[in-house]
Design a protein around this motif. Structure first.
Motif, PDB file in Angstrom:
ATOM      1  N   GLY A 114       0.831  -1.194   0.000  1.00 44.15           N
ATOM      2  CA  GLY A 114       0.000   0.000   0.000  1.00 44.15           C
ATOM      3  C   GLY A 114       0.867   1.245   0.000  1.00 44.15           C
ATOM      4  O   GLY A 114       2.094   1.168   0.095  1.00 44.15           O
ATOM      5  N   PRO A 115       0.243   2.420  -0.051  1.00 41.97           N
ATOM      6  CA  PRO A 115       0.990   3.678  -0.120  1.00 41.97           C
ATOM      7  C   PRO A 115       1.802   3.976   1.136  1.00 41.97           C
ATOM      8  O   PRO A 115       2.749   4.752   1.091  1.00 41.97           O
ATOM      9  CB  PRO A 115      -0.090   4.740  -0.343  1.00 41.97           C
ATOM     10  CG  PRO A 115      -1.371   4.084   0.052  1.00 41.97           C
ATOM     11  CD  PRO A 115      -1.196   2.618  -0.111  1.00 41.97           C
ATOM     12  N   SER A 116       1.466   3.358   2.268  1.00 47.32           N
ATOM     13  CA  SER A 116       2.195   3.654   3.498  1.00 47.32           C
ATOM     14  C   SER A 116       3.410   2.745   3.715  1.00 47.32           C
ATOM     15  O   SER A 116       4.116   2.887   4.709  1.00 47.32           O
ATOM     16  CB  SER A 116       1.255   3.543   4.704  1.00 47.32           C
ATOM     17  OG  SER A 116       0.807   2.210   4.827  1.00 47.32           O
ATOM     18  N   PRO A 138       4.405   1.587  -8.954  1.00 46.84           N
ATOM     19  CA  PRO A 138       3.501   1.913  -7.845  1.00 46.84           C
ATOM     20  C   PRO A 138       2.686   0.684  -7.412  1.00 46.84           C
ATOM     21  O   PRO A 138       2.212  -0.084  -8.238  1.00 46.84           O
ATOM     22  CB  PRO A 138       2.577   2.992  -8.429  1.00 46.84           C
ATOM     23  CG  PRO A 138       3.325   3.552  -9.595  1.00 46.84           C
ATOM     24  CD  PRO A 138       4.182   2.446 -10.121  1.00 46.84           C
ATOM     25  N   GLY A 139       2.579   0.518  -6.081  1.00 45.89           N
ATOM     26  CA  GLY A 139       1.803  -0.590  -5.533  1.00 45.89           C
ATOM     27  C   GLY A 139       2.557  -1.896  -5.415  1.00 45.89           C
ATOM     28  O   GLY A 139       2.033  -2.873  -4.881  1.00 45.89           O
TER      29      GLY A 139
END
Length: 166
Positions: A114-116, A138-139
């Motif tokens: 995830g983004p965090s 991304p991801g």
């Protein structure tokens, strides 16, 4: 949605040779979609829950390149697979510790994140396990295996979660 999400890794996985292991396969994603998209690659669905293994075994006859192994990551042979993938397995540093020992030098681990997700802490774990953080879409977080698994790894079952490396 689950299928599309699983297939995001096809391009990255295709960059590395060898068989694929889906660690903590659960309901079969991303392993079964990857097996369908890459029919020339052997895919192992690694799952520790006997109940989930029984579910997965009902689906694998549909895919001749996919097999189920019921067991824990820490108990599997090291430096064996070309690519390990993991989705929703554990926090990324722990998932990295479970997956990197499974991969042969020259291979990679592909974590769905995830983004965090903190790349820095995962990178510190990777270095301890003969890996390095690679450029990642991304991801996803890609860890390249640059050498054999160091002595002392994998640690005993449960230790990575109780005493994380990062």
């Amino acid at each position: 949605m689950l299928l599309e999400d699983s297939l995001r890794a096809v391009e990255v996985v295709s960059r590395f040779e060898g068989s694929i292991v889906d660690v903590g396969s659960g309901g079969g994603a991303p392993g079964i979609p990857l097996g369908a998209a890459l029919p020339d690659r052997e895919v192992t669905l690694l799952e520790s829950s006997r109940r989930k293994c029984a579910f997965l075994e009902r689906w694998t006859p549909e895919f001749p390149n996919v097999r189920v192994v019921c067991g824990r990551a820490e108990e599997q042979p090291v430096d064996t697979w070309g690519v390990a993938v993991a989705k929703a397995l554990a926090p990324p540093p722990i998932a990295a510790e479970w997956c990197l020992p499974l991969v042969a030098p020259g291979g990679a681990v592909v974590l769905f994140v995830g983004p965090s997700a903190e790349a820095e802490s995962v990178g510190r774990v990777a270095v301890q396990l003969a890996g390095e953080l690679a450029e990642s879409p991304p991801g996803l977080m890609v860890l390249r295996k640059v050498g054999p698994t160091p002595p002392g790894f994998p640690r005993r079952p449960g230790v990575a979660r109780k005493r994380p490396l990062a």
